[in-house]
Design an enzyme around this catalytic site. Structure first.
Site, mmCIF file in Angstrom:
data_model
loop_
_atom_site.group_PDB
_atom_site.id
_atom_site.type_symbol
_atom_site.label_atom_id
_atom_site.label_comp_id
_atom_site.label_asym_id
_atom_site.label_seq_id
_atom_site.Cartn_x
_atom_site.Cartn_y
_atom_site.Cartn_z
ATOM 1 N N PRO A 163 0.047 4.210 4.523
ATOM 2 C CA PRO A 163 1.373 3.816 5.026
ATOM 3 C C PRO A 163 1.374 3.268 6.452
ATOM 4 C CG PRO A 163 1.138 6.180 5.186
ATOM 5 C CD PRO A 163 -0.114 5.676 4.507
ATOM 6 N N CYS A 164 0.780 2.106 6.659
ATOM 7 C CA CYS A 164 0.745 1.510 7.992
ATOM 8 C C CYS A 164 2.135 1.089 8.461
ATOM 9 C CB CYS A 164 -0.220 0.327 8.041
ATOM 10 S SG CYS A 164 0.049 -0.928 6.788
#
Length: 259
Positions: A163-164
């Site tokens: 989940p950047c």
């Protein structure tokens, strides 16, 4: 018995194999990566895989042929549509729905040790919370490598699964995202992040929030920070100001280096 086999083979002579047969065989014997299409909170995605795990995620913007071309250019590997490995479809669907417990094997072999450290640390950011790029850099022991962290996240081969989108600028502004800035905002809002509050704090130059009852300060989206009621909420522009006021850093979100 032999006569039956000969007759059967003779009956097949001249027939064309199904168009899907060769790609499927190549994928199963490891001579090509496979991919499938799945729906997500930001629209349809292509998810690529091989024997080592999920290796790429990309938005379906121009169709399968364009995705295959871009994939070959980036990874220098053949790819063709195929069935996802057993359990992978369910795990990806659960992860996209926000279930961080869904176990996935990821193929990050194209990443450097630094990039892998950045991506693995990003996996630790809870749903509904954000961390600045500098937090990631500090947590992996490279506090001066903030720009390099941004570059590593910009090249994240499996966005959403890693989940950047939960990593933001130091001033609290949302910043860029590999799948698009609008998608980043939508994802964070869907996870319950108060974007308006983050942007308000960014405009006011406030980075941390504290509780005057616990004397602890946190990053604004920390679960502990969300429980602070209005009369007891205190805002700080930096860790030094918080420490000077007699506040200590939250051990959960770690807004500053631990003593």
């Amino acid at each position: 018995m032999k006569e039956n086999i000969v007759l059967e083979l003779a009956s097949l002579r001249g027939r064309k194999a199904p168009a899907t047969l060769l790609p499927s065989v190549l994928e199963r014997v490891g001579l090509a990566d496979g991919y499938w299409r799945v729906e997500s909170p930001v629209g349809p995605l292509f998810v690529a895989f091989n024997a080592r795990g999920i290796c790429a995620v990309a938005r379906d913007l121009r169709g399968a042929a364009a995705f295959e071309q871009a994939y070959r250019a980036r990874y220098n590997r053949r790819i063709c549509a195929g069935r996802p490995p057993r359990g992978a479809l369910e795990a990806v669907t659960r992860r996209l729905a926000g279930d961080h417990r869904a176990r996935l094997r990821l193929d990050l072999r194209g990443c450097s040790d630094f990039e892998r450290a950045v991506l693995e640390k990003t996996l630790e950011i809870p749903r509904g919370e954000v961390r600045p790029y500098g937090w990631v850099a500090r947590e992996i022991g490279r506090p001066k490598a903030v720009r390099a962290v941004g570059t590593a996240l910009g090249g994240n081969p499996v966005p959403l699964l890693i989940p950047c989108h939960r990593v933001v600028r130091a001033d609290g502004a949302i910043g860029e995202y590999a799948l698009g800035g609008a998608a980043k905002r939508d994802l964070l809002q869907g996870e319950g992040v108060d974007i308006a509050q983050l942007e308000h704090l960014a405009r006011c130059g406030q980075r941390f929030v504290g509780s005057d009852t616990t004397r602890i300060y946190c990053l604004p989206t920390c679960g502990s920070a969300r429980r602070i009621t209005g009369p007891h909420r205190v805002e700080f522009p930096n860790a030094r100001a918080a420490a000077s006021a007699g506040y200590r850093a939250c051990k959960r979100c770690r807004p500053a280096p631990q003593p």
